[in-house]
Design a protein around this motif. Sequence first.
Motif, PDB file in Angstrom:
ATOM      1  N   VAL A  57       0.992  -1.091  -0.015  1.00 31.50           N
ATOM      2  CA  VAL A  57       0.107   0.053   0.090  1.00 31.50           C
ATOM      3  C   VAL A  57       0.825   1.298   0.086  1.00 31.50           C
ATOM      4  N   VAL A  58       2.086   1.177   0.821  1.00 27.70           N
ATOM      5  CA  VAL A  58       2.646   2.510   1.018  1.00 27.70           C
ATOM      6  C   VAL A  58       3.519   2.711  -0.375  1.00 27.70           C
ATOM      7  N   GLN A  59       4.074   1.483  -1.131  1.00 28.45           N
ATOM      8  CA  GLN A  59       4.698   1.531  -2.215  1.00 28.45           C
ATOM      9  C   GLN A  59       3.794   1.916  -3.495  1.00 28.45           C
ATOM     10  N   LEU A  60       2.546   1.712  -3.350  1.00 31.64           N
ATOM     11  CA  LEU A  60       1.650   1.982  -4.601  1.00 31.64           C
ATOM     12  C   LEU A  60       1.084   3.429  -4.127  1.00 31.64           C
ATOM     13  N   THR A  61       1.029   3.839  -2.906  1.00 32.46           N
ATOM     14  CA  THR A  61       0.440   5.148  -2.645  1.00 32.46           C
ATOM     15  C   THR A  61       1.426   6.288  -3.129  1.00 32.46           C
ATOM     16  N   VAL A  62       2.810   5.904  -2.941  1.00 33.60           N
ATOM     17  CA  VAL A  62       3.864   6.994  -3.281  1.00 33.60           C
ATOM     18  C   VAL A  62       3.928   6.725  -4.879  1.00 33.60           C
ATOM     19  N   TYR A  63       3.726   5.799  -5.501  1.00 36.10           N
ATOM     20  CA  TYR A  63       3.705   5.700  -7.107  1.00 36.10           C
ATOM     21  C   TYR A  63       2.619   6.424  -7.519  1.00 36.10           C
ATOM     22  N   ALA A  64       1.419   6.188  -7.084  1.00 37.00           N
ATOM     23  CA  ALA A  64       0.193   6.961  -7.482  1.00 37.00           C
ATOM     24  C   ALA A  64       0.313   8.538  -7.483  1.00 37.00           C
ATOM     25  N   ALA A  65       0.807   8.991  -6.021  1.00 37.71           N
ATOM     26  CA  ALA A  65       0.948  10.286  -5.843  1.00 37.71           C
ATOM     27  C   ALA A  65       2.028  10.970  -6.661  1.00 37.71           C
ATOM     28  N   MET A  66       2.837  10.200  -7.232  1.00 37.95           N
ATOM     29  CA  MET A  66       4.015  10.727  -7.982  1.00 37.95           C
ATOM     30  C   MET A  66       3.692  11.088  -9.498  1.00 37.95           C
ATOM     31  N   GLN A  67       2.717  10.350  -9.907  1.00 37.98           N
ATOM     32  CA  GLN A  67       2.333  10.278 -11.359  1.00 37.98           C
ATOM     33  C   GLN A  67       2.105  11.617 -12.065  1.00 37.98           C
ATOM     34  N   HIS A 229      -8.059   2.393 -16.857  1.00 36.75           N
ATOM     35  CA  HIS A 229      -6.870   1.840 -15.914  1.00 36.75           C
ATOM     36  C   HIS A 229      -7.383   1.384 -14.541  1.00 36.75           C
ATOM     37  N   PHE A 230      -8.238   2.063 -14.000  1.00 33.37           N
ATOM     38  CA  PHE A 230      -8.759   2.025 -12.421  1.00 33.37           C
ATOM     39  C   PHE A 230      -9.403   0.499 -12.320  1.00 33.37           C
ATOM     40  N   THR A 231     -10.188   0.247 -13.313  1.00 33.67           N
ATOM     41  CA  THR A 231     -11.320  -0.920 -13.375  1.00 33.67           C
ATOM     42  C   THR A 231     -10.642  -2.171 -13.856  1.00 33.67           C
ATOM     43  N   THR A 232      -9.823  -2.098 -14.904  1.00 34.89           N
ATOM     44  CA  THR A 232      -9.356  -3.028 -15.600  1.00 34.89           C
ATOM     45  C   THR A 232      -8.163  -3.970 -14.883  1.00 34.89           C
ATOM     46  N   SER A 233      -7.378  -3.155 -13.982  1.00 43.12           N
ATOM     47  CA  SER A 233      -6.008  -3.707 -13.667  1.00 43.12           C
ATOM     48  C   SER A 233      -5.997  -4.198 -12.136  1.00 43.12           C
ATOM     49  N   PHE A 234      -7.046  -3.543 -11.387  1.00 44.12           N
ATOM     50  CA  PHE A 234      -6.706  -3.703  -9.828  1.00 44.12           C
ATOM     51  C   PHE A 234      -6.711  -5.277  -9.450  1.00 44.12           C
ATOM     52  N   SER A 235      -7.803  -5.910 -10.021  1.00 43.82           N
ATOM     53  CA  SER A 235      -7.802  -7.340  -9.393  1.00 43.82           C
ATOM     54  C   SER A 235      -6.554  -8.310  -9.735  1.00 43.82           C
ATOM     55  N   GLY A 236      -5.893  -8.108 -10.981  1.00 41.99           N
ATOM     56  CA  GLY A 236      -4.858  -8.830 -11.273  1.00 41.99           C
ATOM     57  C   GLY A 236      -3.762  -8.453 -10.491  1.00 41.99           C
ATOM     58  N   SER A 237      -3.809  -7.056 -10.210  1.00 38.89           N
ATOM     59  CA  SER A 237      -2.550  -6.524  -9.487  1.00 38.89           C
ATOM     60  C   SER A 237      -2.564  -6.852  -7.852  1.00 38.89           C
ATOM     61  N   THR A 238      -3.677  -6.961  -7.352  1.00 37.39           N
ATOM     62  CA  THR A 238      -3.853  -7.361  -6.146  1.00 37.39           C
ATOM     63  C   THR A 238      -3.539  -8.797  -5.939  1.00 37.39           C
ATOM     64  N   PHE A 239      -3.840  -9.570  -6.803  1.00 37.00           N
ATOM     65  CA  PHE A 239      -3.665 -10.922  -6.680  1.00 37.00           C
ATOM     66  C   PHE A 239      -2.059 -11.247  -7.026  1.00 37.00           C
ATOM     67  N   GLY A 240      -1.439 -10.410  -8.054  1.00 31.82           N
ATOM     68  CA  GLY A 240      -0.006 -10.806  -8.332  1.00 31.82           C
ATOM     69  C   GLY A 240       1.026 -10.269  -7.303  1.00 31.82           C
ATOM     70  N   GLY A 359      -5.216   2.524 -11.904  1.00 32.91           N
ATOM     71  CA  GLY A 359      -5.171   1.265 -11.360  1.00 32.91           C
ATOM     72  C   GLY A 359      -4.477   0.990 -10.062  1.00 32.91           C
ATOM     73  N   PHE A 360      -3.402   2.058  -9.842  1.00 36.66           N
ATOM     74  CA  PHE A 360      -2.513   1.998  -8.614  1.00 36.66           C
ATOM     75  C   PHE A 360      -3.446   2.407  -7.512  1.00 36.66           C
ATOM     76  N   ILE A 361      -3.920   3.244  -7.821  1.00 34.31           N
ATOM     77  CA  ILE A 361      -5.172   3.919  -6.629  1.00 34.31           C
ATOM     78  C   ILE A 361      -6.065   2.641  -6.034  1.00 34.31           C
ATOM     79  N   ALA A 362      -6.735   2.188  -7.204  1.00 29.42           N
ATOM     80  CA  ALA A 362      -7.458   0.992  -6.975  1.00 29.42           C
ATOM     81  C   ALA A 362      -6.991  -0.416  -6.467  1.00 29.42           C
ATOM     82  N   THR A 363      -5.627  -0.434  -6.859  1.00 33.68           N
ATOM     83  CA  THR A 363      -4.908  -1.630  -6.382  1.00 33.68           C
ATOM     84  C   THR A 363      -4.644  -1.347  -4.673  1.00 33.68           C
ATOM     85  N   LEU A 364      -4.062  -0.245  -4.571  1.00 33.37           N
ATOM     86  CA  LEU A 364      -3.631   0.015  -3.054  1.00 33.37           C
ATOM     87  C   LEU A 364      -4.883  -0.095  -2.086  1.00 33.37           C
TER      88      LEU A 364
END
Length: 438
Positions: A57-67, A229-240, A359-364
């Motif tokens: 969550v921290v990793q992806l929060t920083v990623y999303a905030a930096m975009q 991007h939000f809706t298609t990617s979060f499920s696979g990213s959460t899993f992987g 996608g990264f906001i949804a994933t985190l």
Amino acid sequence: MTELLFPLGGRRAWAVWATAVFTYLVTVLHRGSMSVAGLQAAERFHISASALASFTVVQLTVYAAMQVPVGILLDRYGSRRLLIAASGLLFVAQSAFSLVDSYPAALAARAVLGVGDALVFISVLRVVMSWFPALRQPVMSQATGMLGGIGAIVSTVPMAAAFSAFGWTATFAGASVLSLVTGLAVIFLLRNSPYDEPLHRTKQSLSEVRHNLRRAWREPGTRLGLWTHFTTSFSGSTFGLLWGYPFLVRGEGLAPTTAASLLILPVLAGLCYGPLVGRYAAKFPFYRSWIVLAVIAGSVTMWTVVLAWPGRAPMPVLLLLIVVQAAGGPGSMLGLDYARTFNPSTRFGAANGMVNTGGFIATLICIGMVGVLLDASSGGATQTIGDFKWALTFQYVLWAIGTVQILRYRRRARATLARYNPEVYEALRANQVVPLTS
């Protein structure tokens, strides 16, 4: 007037692209390095499921905030400088993560990794847009995502084998060295553009930066891309990225080596999906949203089957879930394709940065909530299949929100384009993409 020094799509273009893709591949390896290390991390730092989720969550929060800041930096400095900086940050982050033994210090290392990660993907996409003709860009973008997925393969079975053979410190330290290699490759092989333009771009005033950000955000096509991007990617990213391995081992009762092997399947499936999605998007750009909706429907259907299955699902059902869910990666690339279609090149970095946060906001959000729900359901005991099923139902909330927003902004994007750029709209309806100039 700028002069074309190297032909678009020529041999030099392929060499530059290969260097950028190698950097992205190593970055994906770092991003997914927790995918098979979750159980070891819980033991090393003595933390709960929700605390374990906080690493990602921290990793992806920083990623999303930096975009968005990264998009501005990309428009100003170009891909080369950002990729060099990314390689240095990733080396420092993974080296530190390999050595620390306290939870706060480990969180700080993952935050730095998120900064380095944030610099890479849209910088690599800029390379594609700069070095290849417009008609080949959708396919090249898909190929970039597919080949970057090799990093996800390396972060599963090979990383799991390395943990077993060499331990925590040697594995993460060894992975960090790869970023030194990519940094050197970028320095010697990568060039921002095939034109004779100077490396330093014209500096924009703060008011011009704000204006470009406002225009990119107000463009419905940008928001369509974000929600895609939000809706298609979060499920696979959460899993992987985190919960797939614990779900398969503790929930479904698979052997660790089997679970790690299954995490390779999404990448292999993506190698099949990517070219198909790229060709369809290039040939029928007006109907890209149908692919997006089909990808979402596939994930929803397969997760419904798995979560509704009495007890543990059989292996064929789990395999089908993973393969169908893998379409989310190529599907999410269409969100970035919307940014290219509905924004001029002067706003490309800002628009792509906004889209790439989706996608990264949804994933985190999903990773964090699954951890919270697991702790609440298990009460601190070892999680069961029932605990995992309950926690993973949270995905339906994000699917519902995202699908409604995709339908909403698809309508708005088309209407806005038809009103203010009728010639571009008619060309899009004829399945031709005409770059916007303002």
